[in-house]
Design an enzyme around this catalytic site. Sequence first.
Site, PDB file in Angstrom:
ATOM      1  N   ILE A  13       0.691  -1.329   0.181  1.00  0.00           N
ATOM      2  CA  ILE A  13       0.086   0.023  -0.072  1.00  0.00           C
ATOM      3  C   ILE A  13       1.050   1.175  -0.048  1.00  0.00           C
ATOM      4  O   ILE A  13       0.470   2.270  -0.476  1.00  0.00           O
ATOM      5  CB  ILE A  13      -0.949   0.152   1.321  1.00  0.00           C
ATOM      6  CG1 ILE A  13      -1.890   0.983   0.951  1.00  0.00           C
ATOM      7  CG2 ILE A  13      -0.273   0.138   2.533  1.00  0.00           C
ATOM      8  CD1 ILE A  13      -3.056   0.904  -0.218  1.00  0.00           C
ATOM      9  N   SER A  35      12.068   1.506   7.703  1.00  0.00           N
ATOM     10  CA  SER A  35      11.752   0.085   7.375  1.00  0.00           C
ATOM     11  C   SER A  35      12.848  -0.662   7.525  1.00  0.00           C
ATOM     12  O   SER A  35      14.114  -0.291   7.279  1.00  0.00           O
ATOM     13  CB  SER A  35      11.352   0.074   5.843  1.00  0.00           C
ATOM     14  OG  SER A  35      11.254  -1.094   5.253  1.00  0.00           O
ATOM     15  N   LYS A  89      -5.549   2.768   7.526  1.00  0.00           N
ATOM     16  CA  LYS A  89      -6.672   1.936   8.073  1.00  0.00           C
ATOM     17  C   LYS A  89      -6.406   0.694   7.730  1.00  0.00           C
ATOM     18  O   LYS A  89      -5.226   0.176   6.884  1.00  0.00           O
ATOM     19  CB  LYS A  89      -8.056   2.165   7.280  1.00  0.00           C
ATOM     20  CG  LYS A  89      -8.036   1.664   5.947  1.00  0.00           C
ATOM     21  CD  LYS A  89      -8.475   0.351   5.564  1.00  0.00           C
ATOM     22  CE  LYS A  89      -8.170  -0.096   4.410  1.00  0.00           C
ATOM     23  NZ  LYS A  89      -8.219  -1.687   4.194  1.00  0.00           N
ATOM     24  N   ASP A 166     -10.618  -6.250   6.133  1.00  0.00           N
ATOM     25  CA  ASP A 166      -9.757  -5.241   5.830  1.00  0.00           C
ATOM     26  C   ASP A 166     -10.074  -4.298   4.653  1.00  0.00           C
ATOM     27  O   ASP A 166     -10.174  -3.209   4.667  1.00  0.00           O
ATOM     28  CB  ASP A 166      -8.227  -5.963   5.265  1.00  0.00           C
ATOM     29  CG  ASP A 166      -7.152  -4.823   5.072  1.00  0.00           C
ATOM     30  OD1 ASP A 166      -6.560  -4.445   5.901  1.00  0.00           O
ATOM     31  OD2 ASP A 166      -6.958  -4.855   3.704  1.00  0.00           O
TER      32      ASP A 166
END
Length: 306
Positions: A13, A35, A89, A166
Amino acid sequence: MSHAIAIVGLGKIARDQHLPTLAASDRLHLAGIVSGHARDEGAPVAATITELKRQVPELAAVSLCTPPMARTALIKEALALGLDVMVEKPPAASVSVAERYAGMAREAGRALYLTWHSREASGVEPAAQWLSGKTLRRVSVAWKEDVRVWHPGQEWIWEPGIGVFDPGVNALSILTRLVPGTELHGATLKYPADREAPIMADLTMAHGDTAIEAAFSFDQRGPQTWSMTLETDEGTAELREGGGRLFVDDAEVAVPEGTEYGRLYARFADMIGTGAIDADLSPFRLVADAFMLGRHERVGAFRWDD
């Protein structure tokens, strides 16, 4: 003025939506990435938010794109560093955890934005305007996609409490914008024989005399379906393609240009430095209600390579 922002978590995403949106923004710029497996993204990379803040002192905000299960520590770290926080989200693994975030941000005096990107689809606000003054009689939702396409190999999606919700919470975020106060009355959740989260869900909801039904699937092959039909006493509106297109009595209606994530980041740019909090959890509460009230059924085992 362009604010320096970091992406925390560099999965699908983030690569598909967040990075391109920041690259196109004139109000925000990518100042770093947190990351453990980032490639060369043209920005500093660090293992922690604290480490990145040392590298980039002007860092003003972070956007959390990690899986939802371990975000509390990241939000706490970011707020302690004086950073504003935007959250992809679903905001957390549970409602009770997500409810803590606004208080944490308020105590720190920083902005917090728990995002629902589907609410920013181009047709949603025009649909809300069209509904104004009309009597809503019935709502039907079909939100069906293939987990293999959108979350290839991502086992976290099958952790308890995630699964088909999801994508399903995207539909619920639009629904709770258009029909605030929606209540869930019942649900059927279908679990693969070898997984701990549902792959399909059928929800029965209502708002006063308005009947609301939703069918979710994470096993949709071929064309994907993200639609919502709203029947009123003065005609029928339909949101298609995840809310990106609006039809009224089968005639397409012009909607604003722009992208969901472009609008999310524009909103966040307005919030940075203000201490504003946007932390609506109404879609997430409907998910929790579905798990509380839902009947469980077992279906065939899930395979990524089917």
